[in-house]
Write a protein that holds these residues in place. Structure first.
Motif, PDB file in Angstrom:
ATOM      1  N   ALA A 265       0.868  -1.177   0.000  1.00  0.00           N
ATOM      2  CA  ALA A 265       0.000   0.000   0.000  1.00  0.00           C
ATOM      3  C   ALA A 265       0.904   1.226   0.000  1.00  0.00           C
ATOM      4  O   ALA A 265       1.600   1.493   0.984  1.00  0.00           O
ATOM      5  CB  ALA A 265      -0.916  -0.003   1.210  1.00  0.00           C
ATOM      6  N   VAL A 266       0.922   1.950  -1.108  1.00  0.00           N
ATOM      7  CA  VAL A 266       1.845   3.074  -1.288  1.00  0.00           C
ATOM      8  C   VAL A 266       1.092   4.388  -1.118  1.00  0.00           C
ATOM      9  O   VAL A 266       0.051   4.611  -1.763  1.00  0.00           O
ATOM     10  CB  VAL A 266       2.488   3.023  -2.687  1.00  0.00           C
ATOM     11  N   GLN A 267       1.606   5.247  -0.256  1.00  0.00           N
ATOM     12  CA  GLN A 267       1.011   6.566  -0.137  1.00  0.00           C
ATOM     13  C   GLN A 267       1.592   7.439  -1.235  1.00  0.00           C
ATOM     14  O   GLN A 267       2.804   7.655  -1.311  1.00  0.00           O
ATOM     15  CB  GLN A 267       1.284   7.195   1.231  1.00  0.00           C
ATOM     16  N   VAL A 268       0.703   7.939  -2.098  1.00  0.00           N
ATOM     17  CA  VAL A 268       1.141   8.716  -3.256  1.00  0.00           C
ATOM     18  C   VAL A 268       0.801  10.203  -3.112  1.00  0.00           C
ATOM     19  O   VAL A 268       1.274  11.029  -3.896  1.00  0.00           O
ATOM     20  CB  VAL A 268       0.525   8.165  -4.552  1.00  0.00           C
ATOM     21  N   ALA A 269      -0.029  10.522  -2.126  1.00  0.00           N
ATOM     22  CA  ALA A 269      -0.399  11.907  -1.852  1.00  0.00           C
ATOM     23  C   ALA A 269      -1.036  11.946  -0.466  1.00  0.00           C
ATOM     24  O   ALA A 269      -1.262  10.902   0.153  1.00  0.00           O
ATOM     25  CB  ALA A 269      -1.385  12.429  -2.905  1.00  0.00           C
ATOM     26  N   ASP A 270      -1.329  13.142   0.013  1.00  0.00           N
ATOM     27  CA  ASP A 270      -2.016  13.245   1.298  1.00  0.00           C
ATOM     28  C   ASP A 270      -3.331  12.477   1.232  1.00  0.00           C
ATOM     29  O   ASP A 270      -4.135  12.656   0.310  1.00  0.00           O
ATOM     30  CB  ASP A 270      -2.310  14.707   1.635  1.00  0.00           C
ATOM     31  N   ARG A 271      -3.538  11.560   2.203  1.00  0.00           N
ATOM     32  CA  ARG A 271      -4.769  10.776   2.329  1.00  0.00           C
ATOM     33  C   ARG A 271      -5.091   9.949   1.080  1.00  0.00           C
ATOM     34  O   ARG A 271      -6.251   9.705   0.768  1.00  0.00           O
ATOM     35  CB  ARG A 271      -5.959  11.687   2.667  1.00  0.00           C
ATOM     36  N   ARG A 272      -4.076   9.489   0.389  1.00  0.00           N
ATOM     37  CA  ARG A 272      -4.325   8.682  -0.812  1.00  0.00           C
ATOM     38  C   ARG A 272      -3.311   7.544  -0.898  1.00  0.00           C
ATOM     39  O   ARG A 272      -2.096   7.782  -0.893  1.00  0.00           O
ATOM     40  CB  ARG A 272      -4.228   9.551  -2.062  1.00  0.00           C
ATOM     41  N   PHE A 273      -3.845   6.319  -0.981  1.00  0.00           N
ATOM     42  CA  PHE A 273      -3.030   5.117  -1.140  1.00  0.00           C
ATOM     43  C   PHE A 273      -3.347   4.438  -2.463  1.00  0.00           C
ATOM     44  O   PHE A 273      -4.473   4.503  -2.958  1.00  0.00           O
ATOM     45  CB  PHE A 273      -3.313   4.108  -0.013  1.00  0.00           C
ATOM     46  N   GLU A 274      -2.351   3.770  -3.008  1.00  0.00           N
ATOM     47  CA  GLU A 274      -2.534   2.907  -4.176  1.00  0.00           C
ATOM     48  C   GLU A 274      -1.814   1.584  -3.924  1.00  0.00           C
ATOM     49  O   GLU A 274      -0.742   1.572  -3.312  1.00  0.00           O
ATOM     50  CB  GLU A 274      -1.973   3.563  -5.446  1.00  0.00           C
ATOM     51  N   ILE A 275      -2.415   0.490  -4.355  1.00  0.00           N
ATOM     52  CA  ILE A 275      -1.762  -0.812  -4.242  1.00  0.00           C
ATOM     53  C   ILE A 275      -0.843  -0.989  -5.434  1.00  0.00           C
ATOM     54  O   ILE A 275      -1.271  -0.900  -6.591  1.00  0.00           O
ATOM     55  CB  ILE A 275      -2.792  -1.962  -4.188  1.00  0.00           C
TER      56      ILE A 275
ATOM     57  N   VAL B 153      -1.339   8.339  11.443  1.00  0.00           N
ATOM     58  CA  VAL B 153      -2.393   9.292  11.098  1.00  0.00           C
ATOM     59  C   VAL B 153      -1.781  10.592  10.600  1.00  0.00           C
ATOM     60  O   VAL B 153      -2.214  11.147   9.574  1.00  0.00           O
ATOM     61  CB  VAL B 153      -3.303   9.550  12.321  1.00  0.00           C
ATOM     62  N   GLU B 154      -0.768  11.085  11.290  1.00  0.00           N
ATOM     63  CA  GLU B 154      -0.097  12.316  10.870  1.00  0.00           C
ATOM     64  C   GLU B 154       0.515  12.154   9.478  1.00  0.00           C
ATOM     65  O   GLU B 154       0.434  13.055   8.631  1.00  0.00           O
ATOM     66  CB  GLU B 154       0.981  12.695  11.870  1.00  0.00           C
ATOM     67  N   GLN B 155       1.140  10.999   9.232  1.00  0.00           N
ATOM     68  CA  GLN B 155       1.744  10.755   7.930  1.00  0.00           C
ATOM     69  C   GLN B 155       0.674  10.706   6.846  1.00  0.00           C
ATOM     70  O   GLN B 155       0.835  11.273   5.763  1.00  0.00           O
ATOM     71  CB  GLN B 155       2.527   9.437   7.967  1.00  0.00           C
ATOM     72  N   TYR B 156      -0.433  10.045   7.138  1.00  0.00           N
ATOM     73  CA  TYR B 156      -1.565   9.939   6.206  1.00  0.00           C
ATOM     74  C   TYR B 156      -2.103  11.321   5.839  1.00  0.00           C
ATOM     75  O   TYR B 156      -2.429  11.593   4.680  1.00  0.00           O
ATOM     76  CB  TYR B 156      -2.643   9.093   6.875  1.00  0.00           C
ATOM     77  N   ASP B 157      -2.174  12.205   6.830  1.00  0.00           N
ATOM     78  CA  ASP B 157      -2.714  13.546   6.603  1.00  0.00           C
ATOM     79  C   ASP B 157      -1.714  14.487   5.951  1.00  0.00           C
ATOM     80  O   ASP B 157      -2.058  15.636   5.642  1.00  0.00           O
ATOM     81  CB  ASP B 157      -3.174  14.155   7.931  1.00  0.00           C
ATOM     82  N   GLY B 158      -0.469  14.050   5.777  1.00  0.00           N
ATOM     83  CA  GLY B 158       0.551  14.902   5.171  1.00  0.00           C
ATOM     84  C   GLY B 158       1.356  15.693   6.166  1.00  0.00           C
ATOM     85  O   GLY B 158       2.090  16.620   5.800  1.00  0.00           O
ATOM     86  N   GLY B 159       1.262  15.319   7.442  1.00  0.00           N
ATOM     87  CA  GLY B 159       1.923  16.086   8.490  1.00  0.00           C
ATOM     88  C   GLY B 159       3.432  15.977   8.528  1.00  0.00           C
ATOM     89  O   GLY B 159       4.083  16.751   9.229  1.00  0.00           O
ATOM     90  N   PHE B 160       4.003  15.019   7.796  1.00  0.00           N
ATOM     91  CA  PHE B 160       5.452  14.874   7.817  1.00  0.00           C
ATOM     92  C   PHE B 160       6.137  15.543   6.626  1.00  0.00           C
ATOM     93  O   PHE B 160       7.348  15.426   6.456  1.00  0.00           O
ATOM     94  CB  PHE B 160       5.839  13.394   7.862  1.00  0.00           C
ATOM     95  N   ALA B 161       5.363  16.257   5.820  1.00  0.00           N
ATOM     96  CA  ALA B 161       5.966  16.970   4.684  1.00  0.00           C
ATOM     97  C   ALA B 161       6.982  17.991   5.177  1.00  0.00           C
ATOM     98  O   ALA B 161       8.043  18.186   4.567  1.00  0.00           O
ATOM     99  CB  ALA B 161       4.879  17.646   3.865  1.00  0.00           C
ATOM    100  N   ALA B 162       6.662  18.643   6.317  1.00  0.00           N
ATOM    101  CA  ALA B 162       7.578  19.653   6.872  1.00  0.00           C
ATOM    102  C   ALA B 162       8.889  19.034   7.332  1.00  0.00           C
ATOM    103  O   ALA B 162       9.902  19.725   7.445  1.00  0.00           O
ATOM    104  CB  ALA B 162       6.902  20.375   8.039  1.00  0.00           C
TER     105      ALA B 162
ATOM    106  N   TYR C 157       6.631  11.601  -1.195  1.00  0.00           N
ATOM    107  CA  TYR C 157       5.887  10.530  -1.852  1.00  0.00           C
ATOM    108  C   TYR C 157       6.587  10.158  -3.154  1.00  0.00           C
ATOM    109  O   TYR C 157       7.310  10.980  -3.725  1.00  0.00           O
ATOM    110  CB  TYR C 157       4.461  11.000  -2.166  1.00  0.00           C
ATOM    111  N   PRO C 158       6.364   8.932  -3.613  1.00  0.00           N
ATOM    112  CA  PRO C 158       5.618   7.834  -2.995  1.00  0.00           C
ATOM    113  C   PRO C 158       6.432   7.152  -1.889  1.00  0.00           C
ATOM    114  O   PRO C 158       7.652   7.095  -1.947  1.00  0.00           O
ATOM    115  CB  PRO C 158       5.354   6.875  -4.153  1.00  0.00           C
ATOM    116  N   VAL C 159       5.701   6.634  -0.893  1.00  0.00           N
ATOM    117  CA  VAL C 159       6.339   5.994   0.253  1.00  0.00           C
ATOM    118  C   VAL C 159       5.432   4.873   0.759  1.00  0.00           C
ATOM    119  O   VAL C 159       4.211   4.981   0.678  1.00  0.00           O
ATOM    120  CB  VAL C 159       6.612   7.031   1.374  1.00  0.00           C
TER     121      VAL C 159
END
Length: 372
Positions: A6-16, A43-52, A57-59
């Motif tokens: 399950a790859v996070q490609v954007a804030d709150r978005r996963f793709e297999i 949850v923070e990572q999912y919401d994009g909180g680690f961009a700072a 992405y992708p991760v």
């Protein structure tokens, strides 16, 4: 062989996606991921909180993986003392092994990875970094030679084994580094999985009285808090936390105060207020980039002669006793686990953990990549 992830490609978005399973060298290993625990950082990572922090992405997220060694090189087997077929828990941090932090045993502070990654840990390394399989939301995980792992008992249920990280946090934050002494009064601000694990760790370390706060929507967590050994629970959005602690301590306050709440900064103010003179205040709840603390009184820290510590992550000194405590069966820890999801439902898993799914009272959530 291919491995799904399950790859996070954007804030709150996963793709297999599918990735090639890498060839394993003498000092490396391949882990079949049986389960991956989740925490507030997910949850923070999912919401994009680690961009700072520079996470890109992708991760493939997932920094709490446990699994079965599928393939292992001879040098890795000798160094780690495990073989193919053994079940292990993986520490997230990948220290470089040569910087001052690593050489002095503080590898959780390592900044010298040399691979260009912002956070040198499983679950945060980008898929662009070979061999891509760096996160626990995947069927297989590549184990780098610098990995720190721990062998698990074969008969330990996955739901229990997946609690190894919150329990390690409880032991380091609430027992080892808080200076807790037998008979001390402990206030825990926050009743999530790390707050609950902290109750167990503090009780096991000899705490005399434990007071735990939570919100009205956390009634199920506060019930677990009592089950695990809390003497008093406080509903922070219905009661005055400072007044409640004063009432239950005869006005003395607490010897140790630990804040594990996310986002809200009011608990920091409360922590300083409920600490008795000479107490230790531990700040372990991440508030987010740019957070400020209205109402913070620095003079109170001075006049009370408080010790204030910020603590982040854990290391082998906490993981080893955490696993022993889990395996002991001394506490009903299985009741912390509430939800299991497959790879195709990772977004739902995160939303459930975050309390955003009506009717779902989550405490501990895990991903089982081979469940479907």
């Amino acid at each position: 062989m291919k491995a799904r992830a399950a790859v996070q490609v954007a804030d709150r978005r996963f793709e297999i996606e599918e990735f090639d399973v890498p060839r394993i060298g003498p000092e490396e290993a391949l882990l079949r991921v049986d389960a991956c625990g989740m925490c507030g950082s997910d949850v923070e990572q999912y919401d994009g909180g680690f961009a700072a922090l520079g996470v890109t992405y992708p991760v493939i997220p997932g920094h709490e993986p446990i699994g079965t060694v599928a393939e292992i090189g001879p040098e890795a087997a000798r160094r780690w003392g495990v073989r193919a077929g053994d079940r292990v828990a993986v520490e997230p941090v990948l220290g470089c092994g040569s910087c001052r932090a690593c050489l002095t045993g503080s590898y959780r502070r390592c900044k010298g990875s040399g691979n260009g990654a912002a956070i040198n840990a499983y679950g945060y390394l980008p898929t662009a970094l070979t061999p891509s399989l760096w996160g626990g939301y995947a069927e297989y995980l590549y184990l780098h030679p610098r990995t720190v792992l721990h062998k698990l008992r074969d008969d330990l249920p996955l739901e229990l084994a997946a609690l190894y990280q919150p329990m390690a946090a409880g032991i380091r934050w609430f027992a080892h580094d808080s200076g807790l002494r037998s008979g001390d009064t402990v206030v825990i601000l926050g009743s999530g999985q790390r707050g609950l694990a902290g109750i167990v760790a503090a009780r096991d370390a000899g705490a005399g009285r434990i007071i735990v706060t939570g919100l009205a929507r956390d009634a199920h967590k506060l019930e677990l808090a009592k089950l695990f050994g809390a003497d008093v629970t406080v509903v922070a959005d219905e009661e005055d936390t400072v007044a409640a602690v004063a009432e239950h301590t005869g006005g003395e306050g607490a010897d140790v105060v630990v804040d594990v709440t996310a986002v809200s900064t009011q608990p920091i103010v409360d922590a300083i207020a409920v600490a008795k003179p000479g107490a230790t205040v531990v700040l372990a709840g991440v508030k987010g980039s740019g957070a400020t603390v209205p109402g913070f009184l620095p003079d109170a820290v001075i006049t009370k002669e408080l010790t204030v510590k910020g603590l982040w992550s854990q290391d082998i000194r906490a993981f080893e006793p955490a696993l022993r405590l889990i395996e002991s069966g001394k506490y009903p820890l299985m009741q912390m686990h509430t939800h299991t999801f497959g790879l195709g439902s990772v977004a739902q898993a995160v939303e459930t953990l975050a309390g955003r799914v009506p009717g779902e009272d989550a405490v501990h959530v895990m991903i089982a990549p081979h469940a479907g």
